[in-house]
Design a protein around this motif. Structure first.
Motif, PDB file in Angstrom:
ATOM      1  N   ILE A  55       3.837   8.757   5.055  1.00  0.00           N
ATOM      2  CA  ILE A  55       3.756   7.571   5.922  1.00  0.00           C
ATOM      3  C   ILE A  55       4.957   7.364   6.828  1.00  0.00           C
ATOM      4  O   ILE A  55       4.839   6.742   7.875  1.00  0.00           O
ATOM      5  CB  ILE A  55       3.448   6.327   5.072  1.00  0.00           C
ATOM      6  CG1 ILE A  55       2.116   6.620   4.401  1.00  0.00           C
ATOM      7  CG2 ILE A  55       3.327   5.068   5.901  1.00  0.00           C
ATOM      8  CD1 ILE A  55       1.498   5.517   3.709  1.00  0.00           C
ATOM      9  N   ASP A  56       6.105   7.937   6.459  1.00  0.00           N
ATOM     10  CA  ASP A  56       7.271   7.762   7.327  1.00  0.00           C
ATOM     11  C   ASP A  56       7.017   8.272   8.758  1.00  0.00           C
ATOM     12  O   ASP A  56       7.319   7.555   9.720  1.00  0.00           O
ATOM     13  CB  ASP A  56       8.493   8.440   6.697  1.00  0.00           C
ATOM     14  CG  ASP A  56       9.735   8.251   7.524  1.00  0.00           C
ATOM     15  OD1 ASP A  56      10.119   7.093   7.764  1.00  0.00           O
ATOM     16  OD2 ASP A  56      10.317   9.253   7.961  1.00  0.00           O
ATOM     17  N   PRO A  57       6.436   9.474   8.938  1.00  0.00           N
ATOM     18  CA  PRO A  57       6.176   9.910  10.329  1.00  0.00           C
ATOM     19  C   PRO A  57       5.241   8.960  11.089  1.00  0.00           C
ATOM     20  O   PRO A  57       5.418   8.737  12.282  1.00  0.00           O
ATOM     21  CB  PRO A  57       5.518  11.287  10.184  1.00  0.00           C
ATOM     22  CG  PRO A  57       5.545  11.647   8.762  1.00  0.00           C
ATOM     23  CD  PRO A  57       6.070  10.501   7.958  1.00  0.00           C
ATOM     24  N   LEU A  58       4.286   8.379  10.372  1.00  0.00           N
ATOM     25  CA  LEU A  58       3.373   7.430  11.020  1.00  0.00           C
ATOM     26  C   LEU A  58       4.148   6.199  11.499  1.00  0.00           C
ATOM     27  O   LEU A  58       3.989   5.754  12.644  1.00  0.00           O
ATOM     28  CB  LEU A  58       2.275   7.020  10.020  1.00  0.00           C
ATOM     29  CG  LEU A  58       1.561   5.697  10.284  1.00  0.00           C
ATOM     30  CD1 LEU A  58       0.678   5.821  11.521  1.00  0.00           C
ATOM     31  CD2 LEU A  58       0.709   5.290   9.095  1.00  0.00           C
ATOM     32  N   MET A  59       5.018   5.648  10.642  1.00  0.00           N
ATOM     33  CA  MET A  59       5.769   4.454  11.027  1.00  0.00           C
ATOM     34  C   MET A  59       6.740   4.752  12.156  1.00  0.00           C
ATOM     35  O   MET A  59       7.002   3.903  13.004  1.00  0.00           O
ATOM     36  CB  MET A  59       6.518   3.890   9.814  1.00  0.00           C
ATOM     37  CG  MET A  59       5.628   3.154   8.850  1.00  0.00           C
ATOM     38  SD  MET A  59       4.729   1.811   9.646  1.00  0.00           S
ATOM     39  CE  MET A  59       5.964   0.519   9.639  1.00  0.00           C
ATOM     40  N   GLN A  60       7.274   5.965  12.152  1.00  0.00           N
ATOM     41  CA  GLN A  60       8.187   6.320  13.243  1.00  0.00           C
ATOM     42  C   GLN A  60       7.452   6.284  14.575  1.00  0.00           C
ATOM     43  O   GLN A  60       8.057   6.056  15.617  1.00  0.00           O
ATOM     44  CB  GLN A  60       8.788   7.693  12.994  1.00  0.00           C
ATOM     45  CG  GLN A  60       9.781   7.676  11.858  1.00  0.00           C
ATOM     46  CD  GLN A  60      10.650   8.908  11.847  1.00  0.00           C
ATOM     47  OE1 GLN A  60      10.990   9.447  12.886  1.00  0.00           O
ATOM     48  NE2 GLN A  60      10.998   9.371  10.664  1.00  0.00           N
ATOM     49  N   GLU A  61       6.153   6.531  14.540  1.00  0.00           N
ATOM     50  CA  GLU A  61       5.372   6.479  15.776  1.00  0.00           C
ATOM     51  C   GLU A  61       5.023   5.057  16.172  1.00  0.00           C
ATOM     52  O   GLU A  61       5.036   4.714  17.342  1.00  0.00           O
ATOM     53  CB  GLU A  61       4.078   7.286  15.642  1.00  0.00           C
ATOM     54  CG  GLU A  61       4.291   8.767  15.573  1.00  0.00           C
ATOM     55  CD  GLU A  61       5.342   9.248  16.556  1.00  0.00           C
ATOM     56  OE1 GLU A  61       5.202   8.988  17.761  1.00  0.00           O
ATOM     57  OE2 GLU A  61       6.321   9.874  16.108  1.00  0.00           O
ATOM     58  N   PHE A 162      -1.179  -2.647   6.179  1.00  0.00           N
ATOM     59  CA  PHE A 162      -1.699  -1.420   5.572  1.00  0.00           C
ATOM     60  C   PHE A 162      -0.966  -1.238   4.230  1.00  0.00           C
ATOM     61  O   PHE A 162       0.203  -0.865   4.190  1.00  0.00           O
ATOM     62  CB  PHE A 162      -1.454  -0.250   6.524  1.00  0.00           C
ATOM     63  CG  PHE A 162      -2.164   1.021   6.142  1.00  0.00           C
ATOM     64  CD1 PHE A 162      -3.241   1.035   5.267  1.00  0.00           C
ATOM     65  CD2 PHE A 162      -1.761   2.245   6.686  1.00  0.00           C
ATOM     66  CE1 PHE A 162      -3.901   2.221   4.927  1.00  0.00           C
ATOM     67  CE2 PHE A 162      -2.406   3.433   6.358  1.00  0.00           C
ATOM     68  CZ  PHE A 162      -3.476   3.411   5.476  1.00  0.00           C
ATOM     69  N   ILE A 163      -1.686  -1.535   3.137  1.00  0.00           N
ATOM     70  CA  ILE A 163      -1.089  -1.519   1.794  1.00  0.00           C
ATOM     71  C   ILE A 163      -1.234  -0.127   1.193  1.00  0.00           C
ATOM     72  O   ILE A 163      -2.275   0.522   1.356  1.00  0.00           O
ATOM     73  CB  ILE A 163      -1.808  -2.539   0.880  1.00  0.00           C
ATOM     74  CG1 ILE A 163      -1.784  -3.943   1.512  1.00  0.00           C
ATOM     75  CG2 ILE A 163      -1.191  -2.568  -0.518  1.00  0.00           C
ATOM     76  CD1 ILE A 163      -2.731  -4.927   0.837  1.00  0.00           C
ATOM     77  N   GLN A 164      -0.214   0.289   0.453  1.00  0.00           N
ATOM     78  CA  GLN A 164      -0.261   1.602  -0.164  1.00  0.00           C
ATOM     79  C   GLN A 164      -0.330   1.495  -1.680  1.00  0.00           C
ATOM     80  O   GLN A 164       0.547   0.881  -2.297  1.00  0.00           O
ATOM     81  CB  GLN A 164       0.981   2.421   0.212  1.00  0.00           C
ATOM     82  CG  GLN A 164       1.199   2.554   1.710  1.00  0.00           C
ATOM     83  CD  GLN A 164       0.016   3.170   2.408  1.00  0.00           C
ATOM     84  OE1 GLN A 164      -0.553   4.145   1.928  1.00  0.00           O
ATOM     85  NE2 GLN A 164      -0.390   2.602   3.535  1.00  0.00           N
ATOM     86  N   ASP A 165      -1.377   2.094  -2.236  1.00  0.00           N
ATOM     87  CA  ASP A 165      -1.365   2.503  -3.626  1.00  0.00           C
ATOM     88  C   ASP A 165      -1.652   1.457  -4.706  1.00  0.00           C
ATOM     89  O   ASP A 165      -1.949   0.312  -4.424  1.00  0.00           O
ATOM     90  CB  ASP A 165      -0.061   3.220  -3.940  1.00  0.00           C
ATOM     91  CG  ASP A 165      -0.347   4.590  -4.544  1.00  0.00           C
ATOM     92  OD1 ASP A 165      -1.514   4.867  -4.851  1.00  0.00           O
ATOM     93  OD2 ASP A 165       0.593   5.373  -4.705  1.00  0.00           O
TER      94      ASP A 165
END
Ligand code: GDG
Length: 502
Positions: A55-61, A162-165
């Protein structure tokens, strides 16, 4: 290499179009950057685990805010008065907001209900879940604390959360009750158990009701979606529209869809080609005397779902069946210890040590051991070098939502060499059909798969690896992010469209 359909740039354009004025808020237990105090100095690290990798690459975008538990000793010194910090530290792109928990809360919510109850409940690994009333109460109150922080972060503005897990199964319902305008989606990174298993949970209704506060709920594969829908229908009596993948609870719809998660293929491919990795390969080859050896590799969080004892037994059986490999092969098992204060994990650590002594004791010599065990947090460059050195990589999970280790191995083999031995009980096995798929419980077949990897001709290795690389390159992390974001935004907007009266 051809260009995949989904890239960082396409995702960025899509986010601008789909998200518009909504602020994206990701919520997870684990934070993407942990701050530690080393000799009075603040340093940061990346926690290992599939979720943050994805998810880090997604948030960086897309920017926005990531709300997570602040578990690092230096975290409180790193944040501002609103408990926020911009990350990544080297190139700030989004806000990280940390939630503080007491030791007792962490114990009940994280080690207790999340990892001693929900984790074994969701994985077919024959570990009995521990259901403690006090853990459940703490789990509820910690979910409530996350809800308070998220609502404060939203501050009345349009937002998509967007909740994770599985640590936050009750959060969507709490957010919905506090602010019905918020669009909410959740991705469940682990399997969803069959109805027969799920119904042993004393709080089955509450969990389902909690998760059905989402507009969209994602799993890795269709089987997990089906299991969830069956549970909602049989336990809560929810209406399920299988053909539209919709579950109606109290006449509110939740879209339940598979989104197979993946890795940043292009980034891993590029990193694997770097000179640092090549230098590290040289260093490891000398230090571990790998030069003329057949090298096998496992990289896992040390967890009972990953089938590590099964793999050690299979290596023993392989050497028994094919003694010509004694002294000529090395299997490197890397990966961090995790959740070590839970009983089942302590037992696993002991079981692994006993099996290693057995296999290394039986086949090892004065200057050679078949299995090198490295249960430490290795630098990223070392893990990459190991992937490139390994003729074969073993992923022998007894049950695994997806398994990113398999995809990382494939993405780093730009030389189109290497064999993946993969358990059919992983989500990844649905896509990586050119791996050697083997049941980890079938020790003889497992040993033969290792032999098959050892003797596979170069051309077959290339064909299989090229086919798997094409799959991972196309089904990359950007595709996962794009598909789940679009579905969450569209279904959320539709549910809130004002009904026109005629
Ligand atoms: C959950 C689901 C799903 C491992 N050891 C070290 C290290 N790792 C990295 C790997 C990989 C990640 O951790 C593990 O990801 P997995 O997907 O294999 O497994 P889980 O942690 O169980 O993740 C899983 C995932 O969520 C995503 O949805 O695929 O099914 O169980 O990236 O490379 N990284 C470092 N040192 C280590 O020692 N730095």
């Amino acid at each position: 290499m051809t260009e995949p359909t989904w890239t960082r740039e396409r995702l960025q354009r899509l986010v601008l179009r789909e998200v518009g004025d909504y602020r994206i808020i990701v919520v997870s237990n684990r934070q993407p950057y942990i701050h530690e105090l080393v000799e009075g100095q603040l340093q940061y690290a990346f926690p290992s685990g599939g979720l943050t990798t994805a998810i880090d690459p997604l948030m960086q975008e897309c920017g926005g805010t990531w709300v997570a538990y602040g578990g690092g000793k230096g975290d409180r010194y790193a944040v501002d008065e609103k408990n926020r910090i911009m990350v990544p530290p080297d190139d700030p792109a989004y806000t990280l907001r940390l939630v503080w928990l007491t030791e007792q809360e962490e114990q009940g919510y994280y080690y207790g209900f999340s990892n001693a109850a929900l984790w074994p409940l969701s994985h077919n690994a024959f570990i009995e879940p521990v259901f403690e009333q006090t853990d459940w109460e703490t789990y509820q109150s910690v979910n409530q604390e996350f809800a308070r922080q998220v609502i404060d972060e939203i501050d009345g503005r349009p937002a998509a959360v967007f909740i994770q897990d599985y640590h936050l199964a009750l959060l969507s319902r709490m957010l919905r009750e506090a602010d019905p305008d918020v669009i909410i989606g959740q991705f469940w990174h682990i399997p969803w158990p069959s109805y027969e298993i799920f119904r042993i949970c004393p709080w089955q209704d509450e969990l389902l009701n909690g998760l059905l506060g989402n507009d969209m709920l994602g799993f890795h594969i269709g089987d997990h979606c089906d299991n969830f829908m069956e549970a909602a229908s049989r336990i809560l009596g929810s209406r399920v529209h299988q053909e539209y993948s919709l579950v109606y609870h109290r006449s509110e719809p939740t879209l339940v869809r598979p989104f197979p998660i993946s890795v940043d293929f292009d980034q891993i491919d590029a990193d694997a080609r770097s000179s640092e990795v090549t230098d590290e390969m040289g260093r490891l080859t000398d230090e571990m005397d790998l030069g003329s050896k057949l090298v096998g590799l496992g990289i896992d969080r040390i967890d009972y779902t990953k089938g590590i004892p099964h793999r050690i037994r299979a290596i023993g059986r392989f050497l028994e069946f094919h003694p010509e490999y004694i002294g000529r092969m090395v299997f490197i098992q890397a990966g961090v210890m995790s959740r070590i204060n839970i009983n089942a994990y302590q037992q696993l650590a002991e079981q692994i040590e006993t099996l290693l002594e057995e296999v290394n004791g039986r086949f090892g010599t004065d200057n050679w051991q078949p299995i090198i065990y490295m249960p430490t947090d290795l630098p990223v460059v070392t893990l990459m070098a190991l992937r490139r050195l390994a003729r074969f990589c073993v992923v022998s999970s007894l049950h695994d939502g997806m398994n990113l280790v398999a995809k990382e191995y494939v993405a780093s083999r730009f030389d189109e060499d290497g064999v993946l031995i993969l358990s059919p009980f992983t989500g990844a096995a649905h896509e990586l059909t050119e791996a050697l798929i083997v049941n980890p419980y079938a020790v003889e077949q497992f040993a033969e798969a290792i032999y098959h990897a050892a003797v596979m001709p170069a051309e077959e290795r290339r064909d299989r690896m090229a086919a798997m690389r094409a799959v991972v390159q196309e089904n990359n992390i950007y595709k996962w992010a794009a598909r789940s974001l679009v579905d969450m935004m569209q279904v959320g907007r539709r549910a809130r469209r004002p009904i026109r009266s005629f």
